[in-house]
Structures are given as C-alpha cells and as structure tokens.
Design a protein around this motif. Sequence first.
Motif, PDB file in Angstrom:
ATOM      1  N   ASN A 151       0.961  -1.065   0.000  1.00  0.00           N
ATOM      2  CA  ASN A 151      -0.037  -0.162  -0.123  1.00  0.00           C
ATOM      3  C   ASN A 151       0.767   1.256   0.087  1.00  0.00           C
ATOM      4  O   ASN A 151       1.371   1.647   1.076  1.00  0.00           O
ATOM      5  N   GLU A 152       1.015   1.823  -1.107  1.00  0.00           N
ATOM      6  CA  GLU A 152       1.985   3.074  -1.234  1.00  0.00           C
ATOM      7  C   GLU A 152       1.605   4.163  -0.424  1.00  0.00           C
ATOM      8  O   GLU A 152       2.505   4.676  -0.014  1.00  0.00           O
ATOM      9  N   LEU A 153       0.254   4.566  -0.183  1.00  0.00           N
ATOM     10  CA  LEU A 153      -0.110   5.694   0.391  1.00  0.00           C
ATOM     11  C   LEU A 153       0.273   5.434   1.955  1.00  0.00           C
ATOM     12  O   LEU A 153       0.749   6.153   2.719  1.00  0.00           O
ATOM     13  N   LEU A 154       0.116   4.272   2.425  1.00  0.00           N
ATOM     14  CA  LEU A 154       0.501   3.854   3.860  1.00  0.00           C
ATOM     15  C   LEU A 154       1.913   3.991   4.198  1.00  0.00           C
ATOM     16  O   LEU A 154       2.515   4.622   4.950  1.00  0.00           O
ATOM     17  N   GLY A 155       2.805   3.320   3.110  1.00  0.00           N
ATOM     18  CA  GLY A 155       4.049   3.650   3.260  1.00  0.00           C
ATOM     19  C   GLY A 155       4.342   5.158   3.123  1.00  0.00           C
ATOM     20  O   GLY A 155       5.391   5.737   4.196  1.00  0.00           O
ATOM     21  N   GLU A 156       3.868   5.878   2.253  1.00  0.00           N
ATOM     22  CA  GLU A 156       4.144   7.336   1.921  1.00  0.00           C
ATOM     23  C   GLU A 156       3.880   8.065   3.525  1.00  0.00           C
ATOM     24  O   GLU A 156       4.625   8.875   3.912  1.00  0.00           O
ATOM     25  N   MET A 157       2.635   7.825   4.141  1.00  0.00           N
ATOM     26  CA  MET A 157       2.287   8.486   5.340  1.00  0.00           C
ATOM     27  C   MET A 157       2.961   8.218   6.562  1.00  0.00           C
ATOM     28  O   MET A 157       3.354   9.212   7.327  1.00  0.00           O
ATOM     29  N   THR A 158       3.575   6.778   6.427  1.00  0.00           N
ATOM     30  CA  THR A 158       4.482   6.324   7.490  1.00  0.00           C
ATOM     31  C   THR A 158       5.902   6.999   7.610  1.00  0.00           C
ATOM     32  O   THR A 158       6.307   7.576   8.545  1.00  0.00           O
ATOM     33  N   ARG A 159       6.249   7.120   6.371  1.00  0.00           N
ATOM     34  CA  ARG A 159       7.553   7.962   6.037  1.00  0.00           C
ATOM     35  C   ARG A 159       7.479   9.297   6.385  1.00  0.00           C
ATOM     36  O   ARG A 159       8.658   9.531   7.152  1.00  0.00           O
ATOM     37  N   ASN A 160       6.442   9.873   6.176  1.00  0.00           N
ATOM     38  CA  ASN A 160       6.275  11.293   6.555  1.00  0.00           C
ATOM     39  C   ASN A 160       6.358  11.664   7.894  1.00  0.00           C
ATOM     40  O   ASN A 160       6.985  12.396   8.506  1.00  0.00           O
ATOM     41  N   LEU A 161       5.664  10.729   8.598  1.00  0.00           N
ATOM     42  CA  LEU A 161       5.493  11.039  10.176  1.00  0.00           C
ATOM     43  C   LEU A 161       6.803  10.666  10.785  1.00  0.00           C
ATOM     44  O   LEU A 161       7.318  11.302  11.737  1.00  0.00           O
ATOM     45  N   ARG A 162       7.178   9.342  10.125  1.00  0.00           N
ATOM     46  CA  ARG A 162       8.953   9.303  10.857  1.00  0.00           C
ATOM     47  C   ARG A 162       9.698  10.430  10.538  1.00  0.00           C
ATOM     48  O   ARG A 162      10.652  10.621  11.359  1.00  0.00           O
ATOM     49  N   ARG A 163       9.598  11.054   9.599  1.00  0.00           N
ATOM     50  CA  ARG A 163      10.390  12.173   9.200  1.00  0.00           C
ATOM     51  C   ARG A 163      10.183  13.556  10.203  1.00  0.00           C
ATOM     52  O   ARG A 163      11.028  13.887  10.558  1.00  0.00           O
ATOM     53  N   ARG A 164       8.958  13.606  10.149  1.00  0.00           N
ATOM     54  CA  ARG A 164       8.550  14.470  11.319  1.00  0.00           C
ATOM     55  C   ARG A 164       9.199  14.182  12.813  1.00  0.00           C
ATOM     56  O   ARG A 164       9.394  14.895  13.571  1.00  0.00           O
ATOM     57  N   LEU A 165       9.072  13.136  13.147  1.00  0.00           N
ATOM     58  CA  LEU A 165       9.753  12.534  14.303  1.00  0.00           C
ATOM     59  C   LEU A 165      11.099  12.285  14.613  1.00  0.00           C
ATOM     60  O   LEU A 165      11.532  12.167  15.713  1.00  0.00           O
ATOM     61  N   PHE A 166      11.926  12.357  13.437  1.00  0.00           N
ATOM     62  CA  PHE A 166      13.314  12.100  13.566  1.00  0.00           C
ATOM     63  C   PHE A 166      14.031  12.809  14.073  1.00  0.00           C
ATOM     64  O   PHE A 166      14.819  12.102  15.341  1.00  0.00           O
ATOM     65  N   LEU A 167      14.023  14.202  14.352  1.00  0.00           N
ATOM     66  CA  LEU A 167      14.834  15.084  15.539  1.00  0.00           C
ATOM     67  C   LEU A 167      14.300  14.499  16.618  1.00  0.00           C
ATOM     68  O   LEU A 167      15.559  14.631  17.968  1.00  0.00           O
ATOM     69  N   TYR A 168      13.205  14.175  17.141  1.00  0.00           N
ATOM     70  CA  TYR A 168      12.599  13.746  18.556  1.00  0.00           C
ATOM     71  C   TYR A 168      13.257  12.376  19.012  1.00  0.00           C
ATOM     72  O   TYR A 168      13.338  12.067  20.058  1.00  0.00           O
ATOM     73  N   ARG A 169      13.199  11.461  17.909  1.00  0.00           N
ATOM     74  CA  ARG A 169      13.618  10.103  18.169  1.00  0.00           C
ATOM     75  C   ARG A 169      14.848   9.592  17.867  1.00  0.00           C
ATOM     76  O   ARG A 169      15.368   8.502  17.957  1.00  0.00           O
ATOM     77  N   ARG A 170      15.709  10.506  17.213  1.00  0.00           N
ATOM     78  CA  ARG A 170      17.020  10.014  16.661  1.00  0.00           C
ATOM     79  C   ARG A 170      17.846   9.106  17.831  1.00  0.00           C
ATOM     80  O   ARG A 170      18.769   8.313  17.201  1.00  0.00           O
ATOM     81  N   ASN A 171      17.902   9.457  18.917  1.00  0.00           N
ATOM     82  CA  ASN A 171      18.617   8.706  19.815  1.00  0.00           C
ATOM     83  C   ASN A 171      18.048   7.619  20.552  1.00  0.00           C
ATOM     84  O   ASN A 171      18.791   7.127  21.540  1.00  0.00           O
ATOM     85  N   VAL A 172      16.895   7.232  20.189  1.00  0.00           N
ATOM     86  CA  VAL A 172      15.990   6.289  20.941  1.00  0.00           C
ATOM     87  C   VAL A 172      16.980   4.999  21.205  1.00  0.00           C
ATOM     88  O   VAL A 172      16.850   4.353  22.341  1.00  0.00           O
ATOM     89  N   LEU A 173      17.551   4.528  20.013  1.00  0.00           N
ATOM     90  CA  LEU A 173      18.251   3.325  20.146  1.00  0.00           C
ATOM     91  C   LEU A 173      19.639   3.263  21.034  1.00  0.00           C
ATOM     92  O   LEU A 173      20.276   2.201  21.144  1.00  0.00           O
ATOM     93  N   GLU A 174      19.842   4.541  21.490  1.00  0.00           N
ATOM     94  CA  GLU A 174      21.036   4.504  22.146  1.00  0.00           C
ATOM     95  C   GLU A 174      20.846   4.492  23.834  1.00  0.00           C
ATOM     96  O   GLU A 174      21.634   4.272  24.438  1.00  0.00           O
ATOM     97  N   ALA A 175      19.384   4.318  23.992  1.00  0.00           N
ATOM     98  CA  ALA A 175      18.993   3.986  25.558  1.00  0.00           C
ATOM     99  C   ALA A 175      19.751   2.640  25.780  1.00  0.00           C
ATOM    100  O   ALA A 175      19.597   1.735  25.153  1.00  0.00           O
ATOM    101  N   PRO A 176      20.355   2.514  27.048  1.00  0.00           N
ATOM    102  CA  PRO A 176      20.472   1.063  27.331  1.00  0.00           C
ATOM    103  C   PRO A 176      19.545  -0.125  27.299  1.00  0.00           C
ATOM    104  O   PRO A 176      18.705   0.183  27.757  1.00  0.00           O
ATOM    105  N   GLY A 177      20.036  -1.049  26.640  1.00  0.00           N
ATOM    106  CA  GLY A 177      19.301  -2.157  26.440  1.00  0.00           C
ATOM    107  C   GLY A 177      18.364  -2.187  25.084  1.00  0.00           C
ATOM    108  O   GLY A 177      17.567  -3.097  24.739  1.00  0.00           O
ATOM    109  N   ARG A 178      18.216  -0.892  24.616  1.00  0.00           N
ATOM    110  CA  ARG A 178      17.151  -0.562  23.517  1.00  0.00           C
ATOM    111  C   ARG A 178      17.687  -1.467  22.271  1.00  0.00           C
ATOM    112  O   ARG A 178      16.715  -2.064  21.597  1.00  0.00           O
TER     113      ARG A 178
END
Length: 184
Positions: A115-142
Amino acid sequence: KLDEKVFCARFKTSRTPVREAMLQLAVQGLVEVKPRSGLFGATASHKQLLSMLEMIAELEGVAASMAARRLSPQDRQSLLNVQAEGERLAEADDVAAYTQANAAFHELLYKAAGNELLGEMTRNLRRRLFLYRRNVLEAPGRLKGSSEEHAEVVRMVIAGDEAGAKQAMVSHISRGNRAFIDLV
C-alpha cells in the motif's frame, strides 16, 4: 530560523531551488513559514508529539498487518535476512549500523504491505519525528529489545497472523516511544 542564503552557499545553487525545497518541507510539516519572520524548523508541542507517537504506532501496526496478508516469497526472504542482520548488529552493540538495518526492516514491511499511500504517510510521520527520536536506540538495552521485537513481528508476519503482526508492531513502536519519553 532557516537562512536561504546559507543554503544557497552551502549547496551552490540559486534561491529558487532552495525556496522550492523549503516549501516541500513545509508541506511535510518539517518547516514552518511565519509571515514577515521567515522560515523556521518545525517544533511540536508535547500534545502534538504524543499524538504523532500514537499515530506512528498505529500506522506501523497496519503496515505489519497488511504485510502478513500480502507477503511474497521474495519479501519473506528479504525480511528474514534484514532481521538476522539486525540481530547480529544488536549483539555487536553497533548503534549506527543497527539504525540503518532498522530503517531497512521498516521499509521492507511497507513494501510487503503493498500500500503505497500507507508507506508514504508512515515515512512522512517518521521524518517529522526523526529529530525527536533519533537517539532512541542509544538507550541502554534498547538495541537488544528492538531486535527481539523485530523477531516477533517477523514471526507473526511470516505466519500470516494479521492481528498478531499488528499487535507485535504496535508494541514494538510503543516500547521505542517509551524509551524516547524516558530520554526526554
């Protein structure tokens, strides 16, 4: 504040392509246009941020559910490969490489969802959240947790369990969001 002249100099281009790029970023919600003040990097209130975090979990869950229904043999093998690579990188505690494998994992699910629209919408939202979530994987054990969650999503998708795939993905994204909220 974003300065067009700086971008023109940095990318050795005229103002027209810079303005067009900024307008595209504004449409995606990444840049705010403030009349008589200029262009600014977008910011989100706590309420908006929480709304986006809830929506990304749901969109990713729908993608996993659709992937469980529509998974092709080729996508199945690609998903297994990227999940195995992510597992290896998590064990090596390689945050940078795992981050790339994580992006590839999610992209494969969008593709498998068909579903291209679903992929596009999800990518757009991920881009909007990127600056807020970019270090999430650095949390211990993440990294380890994320890899284990990916394994569960893959198991459900390959089994064709739409509800299980959706729940596993919503749970995965929600755990990452909790890690983000803890970092904040």
